[in-house]
Design a protein around this motif. Structure first.
Motif, PDB file in Angstrom:
ATOM      1  N   VAL A  85       0.984  -1.191   0.010  1.00  0.00           N
ATOM      2  CA  VAL A  85       0.131   0.199   0.006  1.00  0.00           C
ATOM      3  C   VAL A  85       1.033   1.227  -0.041  1.00  0.00           C
ATOM      4  O   VAL A  85       0.775   2.170  -0.549  1.00  0.00           O
ATOM      5  N   SER A 125      -9.148  -7.424  -0.512  1.00  0.00           N
ATOM      6  CA  SER A 125      -8.370  -7.239   0.533  1.00  0.00           C
ATOM      7  C   SER A 125      -9.363  -6.049   1.278  1.00  0.00           C
ATOM      8  O   SER A 125     -10.209  -5.479   1.029  1.00  0.00           O
ATOM      9  N   TYR A 149      -3.328   1.354  -4.454  1.00  0.00           N
ATOM     10  CA  TYR A 149      -3.530  -0.283  -3.883  1.00  0.00           C
ATOM     11  C   TYR A 149      -5.086  -0.617  -3.698  1.00  0.00           C
ATOM     12  O   TYR A 149      -5.767  -1.539  -4.443  1.00  0.00           O
ATOM     13  N   ASN A 178      -5.493  -7.953   7.446  1.00  0.00           N
ATOM     14  CA  ASN A 178      -4.104  -8.160   7.483  1.00  0.00           C
ATOM     15  C   ASN A 178      -3.820  -9.308   8.112  1.00  0.00           C
ATOM     16  O   ASN A 178      -4.288  -9.665   8.932  1.00  0.00           O
ATOM     17  N   VAL A 189       4.511  -3.572   8.080  1.00  0.00           N
ATOM     18  CA  VAL A 189       5.052  -3.193   9.587  1.00  0.00           C
ATOM     19  C   VAL A 189       5.317  -4.253  10.414  1.00  0.00           C
ATOM     20  O   VAL A 189       5.977  -3.970  11.538  1.00  0.00           O
ATOM     21  N   ASN A 212       2.642   6.465  11.642  1.00  0.00           N
ATOM     22  CA  ASN A 212       1.442   6.742  12.590  1.00  0.00           C
ATOM     23  C   ASN A 212       1.386   5.357  13.491  1.00  0.00           C
ATOM     24  O   ASN A 212       0.753   4.540  12.760  1.00  0.00           O
ATOM     25  N   LEU A 251      -1.212   0.177  16.276  1.00  0.00           N
ATOM     26  CA  LEU A 251      -0.143  -0.275  16.046  1.00  0.00           C
ATOM     27  C   LEU A 251       0.667  -0.087  17.276  1.00  0.00           C
ATOM     28  O   LEU A 251       1.977  -0.750  17.593  1.00  0.00           O
ATOM     29  N   LEU A 277       7.154   8.726   7.102  1.00  0.00           N
ATOM     30  CA  LEU A 277       6.248   7.159   6.971  1.00  0.00           C
ATOM     31  C   LEU A 277       4.886   7.389   7.126  1.00  0.00           C
ATOM     32  O   LEU A 277       4.161   6.228   6.956  1.00  0.00           O
ATOM     33  N   VAL A 283      -5.614   4.196   5.970  1.00  0.00           N
ATOM     34  CA  VAL A 283      -6.477   3.240   6.765  1.00  0.00           C
ATOM     35  C   VAL A 283      -6.449   3.480   8.193  1.00  0.00           C
ATOM     36  O   VAL A 283      -5.558   2.902   8.708  1.00  0.00           O
TER      37      VAL A 283
HETATM   38  C1  LIG Z   1      -4.806  -5.982   4.019  1.00  0.00           C
HETATM   39  C2  LIG Z   1      -3.457  -5.479   3.689  1.00  0.00           C
HETATM   40  O1  LIG Z   1      -2.677  -5.602   4.364  1.00  0.00           O
HETATM   41  C3  LIG Z   1      -1.055  -5.122   4.280  1.00  0.00           C
HETATM   42  O2  LIG Z   1      -1.347  -3.681   3.883  1.00  0.00           O
HETATM   43  P1  LIG Z   1      -1.107  -2.497   5.153  1.00  0.00           P
HETATM   44  O3  LIG Z   1      -2.335  -2.490   6.083  1.00  0.00           O
HETATM   45  O4  LIG Z   1      -1.136  -1.376   4.797  1.00  0.00           O
HETATM   46  O5  LIG Z   1       0.302  -3.246   5.821  1.00  0.00           O
HETATM   47  P2  LIG Z   1       1.649  -2.382   6.458  1.00  0.00           P
HETATM   48  O6  LIG Z   1       2.062  -3.304   7.366  1.00  0.00           O
HETATM   49  O7  LIG Z   1       2.436  -1.842   5.228  1.00  0.00           O
HETATM   50  O8  LIG Z   1       0.801  -1.263   7.081  1.00  0.00           O
HETATM   51  C4  LIG Z   1       0.144  -1.328   8.354  1.00  0.00           C
HETATM   52  C5  LIG Z   1      -0.363   0.078   8.932  1.00  0.00           C
HETATM   53  O9  LIG Z   1       0.833   0.492   9.735  1.00  0.00           O
HETATM   54  C6  LIG Z   1       1.184   1.673   9.597  1.00  0.00           C
HETATM   55  N1  LIG Z   1       2.677   2.091   9.715  1.00  0.00           N
HETATM   56  C7  LIG Z   1       3.209   2.925  10.647  1.00  0.00           C
HETATM   57  N2  LIG Z   1       4.697   2.993  10.407  1.00  0.00           N
HETATM   58  C8  LIG Z   1       4.959   2.288   9.405  1.00  0.00           C
HETATM   59  C9  LIG Z   1       5.970   1.861   8.880  1.00  0.00           C
HETATM   60  O10 LIG Z   1       7.015   2.097   9.437  1.00  0.00           O
HETATM   61  N3  LIG Z   1       5.880   0.887   7.950  1.00  0.00           N
HETATM   62  C10 LIG Z   1       4.837   0.495   7.443  1.00  0.00           C
HETATM   63  N4  LIG Z   1       4.797  -0.470   6.266  1.00  0.00           N
HETATM   64  N5  LIG Z   1       3.413   0.727   8.039  1.00  0.00           N
HETATM   65  C11 LIG Z   1       3.795   1.607   8.908  1.00  0.00           C
HETATM   66  C12 LIG Z   1       0.816   2.034   7.949  1.00  0.00           C
HETATM   67  O11 LIG Z   1       0.522   3.556   7.838  1.00  0.00           O
HETATM   68  C13 LIG Z   1      -0.636   1.038   8.053  1.00  0.00           C
HETATM   69  O12 LIG Z   1      -1.585   2.138   8.416  1.00  0.00           O
HETATM   70  C14 LIG Z   1      -0.722  -5.426   2.743  1.00  0.00           C
HETATM   71  O13 LIG Z   1      -0.745  -6.968   3.009  1.00  0.00           O
HETATM   72  C15 LIG Z   1      -2.213  -5.390   1.661  1.00  0.00           C
HETATM   73  O14 LIG Z   1      -1.317  -5.910   0.571  1.00  0.00           O
HETATM   74  C16 LIG Z   1      -3.215  -5.715   2.238  1.00  0.00           C
HETATM   75  O15 LIG Z   1      -4.106  -5.986   1.264  1.00  0.00           O
END
Ligand SMILES: C[C@H]1O[C@H](OP(=O)(O)OP(=O)(O)OC[C@H]2O[C@@H](n3cnc4c(=O)[nH]c(N)nc43)[C@H](O)[C@@H]2O)[C@@H](O)[C@@H](O)C1=O
Length: 332
Positions: A85, A125, A149, A178, A189, A212, A251, A277, A283
């Motif tokens: 995403v 998703s 996405y 997730n 994350v 966040n 988180l 970040l 969401v």
């Molecule tokens: C269901 C869904 O699940 C996944 O998508 P995602 O939920 O975006 O996953 P994520 O782990 O990248 O982020 C989760 C949350 O965490 C926040 N956040 C804070 N700080 C950081 C950070 O440092 N890194 C990341 N990556 N996120 C962060 C970020 O802003 C978000 O709110 C994919 O499998 C997707 O393919 C899918 O379908």
């Protein structure tokens, strides 16, 4: 005696594809795993030699149709996607192209070849809900994606439903919230946190930088969700199902639980917040109602939030302690 099926997995080298490949092979099926590059092919061959891996460019209808004519699968799990995403703003065109048009190519090829009884699963998703009007989200909740996405998944989801309704394609979707495991890439994350916590616990670093931390997600254990995907495609009629735990955690709670699993209570001293970040739109809070899957498929998640977090941190500790940094996790 099970009936042996020929099953194709696209995205076979991703978290869900790897777990699914192991489960389908263990159940006695013949599995073809589609990957996008020679590197992925080599990785899949060493991770699960029982899966026949193949490089396929599903960006053209002709290549997908030729593959189907040659392989004649009973089932297809279409998991391949641009799945980050966070990267989908900078990579928007590629995300939309891959997630929508590659899915369309599979649907059109199946339709042209009149392979309507071939069972097709699409990885929809919870990102499709984005900014939901109501909690918890069900299969009926209005979709309001918040990223390129999310938009791509909404379009692909509706295409699958349309080909089911228009042509009688046996096409189902799993709307998965997730779902995590030590096979997650660190661009997500949960793995970023589990790896950082393990390194902090072993004195290899002293900080964790996040965006966040007030957002909340309905996080589950990936192998449970892969079982759900199999049940969705084994169900006697094609349909759409939410897979979720029904519990949403911030988180901040995820990070606290990860640190507590290694005995660190005063964890916030290791935390740095970096506004770079934070996503253009995020969401903020989602939670799924998987009543339909629980009722119709008898599916339910087995692993708790605390156990999931601990398993992820424990694996990252194991990698450090054994020095096998390149070892990929396998579910027991
Ligand atoms: C269901 C869904 O699940 C996944 O998508 P995602 O939920 O975006 O996953 P994520 O782990 O990248 O982020 C989760 C949350 O965490 C926040 N956040 C804070 N700080 C950081 C950070 O440092 N890194 C990341 N990556 N996120 C962060 C970020 O802003 C978000 O709110 C994919 O499998 C997707 O393919 C899918 O379908």
């Amino acid at each position: 005696m099970i009936s042996v099926k020929k099953i194709v997995i696209t995205g076979a080298a991703g978290q869900d594809g790897l777990i699914l490949g192991l489960k389908l092979v263990a159940a006695g099926h013949k599995v073809v795993g589609i990957v996008r590059s020679a590197d992925q092919k080599a990785f899949l061959e060493s991770y699960n030699p029982a899966v026949k891996s193949e490089i396929l460019d599903s960006s053209t209808l002709t290549s997908v149709r030729e593959f189907l004519e040659k392989n004649q699968p009973d089932q297809i799990y279409h998991l391949s996607a641009k799945s980050s995403v966070a990267n989908s703003w900078s990579d928007s065109e590629n995300t939309l192209q891959t997630n929508i048009f590659h899915t369309l190519n599979w649907l059109n090829a199946l339709n042209e070849l009149k392979m309507h009884s071939t069972r097709f699963y699409h990885a929809s998703s919870s990102e499709m809900f984005g900014l939901p009007k109501s909690h918890p989200q069900t299969e009926e909740t209005l979709l309001h994606p918040r990223s390129p996405y999310g938009v791509s998944k909404v379009a692909a989801h509706h295409l699958v439903v349309n080909y089911r309704e228009s042509f009688g394609q046996f096409a189902s979707t799993g709307i998965l919230f997730n779902h995590e495991s030590p096979l997650r890439d660190i661009k997500f994350v949960t793995r970023k946190i589990s790896q950082a916590v393990a390194e902090i616990a072993r004195g290899k670093r002293d900080s964790l930088t996040l965006g966040n931390i007030e957002i909340s997600r309905d996080w589950g254990w990936a192998p449970d969700y892969v079982d759900g995907m199999i049940s969705i495609l084994e169900h006697d009629s094609p349909d759409d199902f939410i897979l979720a735990t029904g519990e949403s955690r911030t988180l901040k709670e995820f990070a606290a639980t990860a640190f507590q699993s290694v005995g660190i209570e005063d964890w916030e001293k290791y935390l740095t917040i970096d506004s770079a970040l934070v996503r253009p739109a995020d969401v903020i809070s989602v939670v799924g109602n998987s009543h339909k899957a629980r009722q119709m498929l008898k599916w339910s998640p087995a692993v708790s939030f605390e156990s999931m977090v601990k398993r992820m941190v424990d694996f990252d500790l194991e990698l450090i302690d054994t020095g096998e940094m390149n070892r990929s996790w396998k579910p027991e």
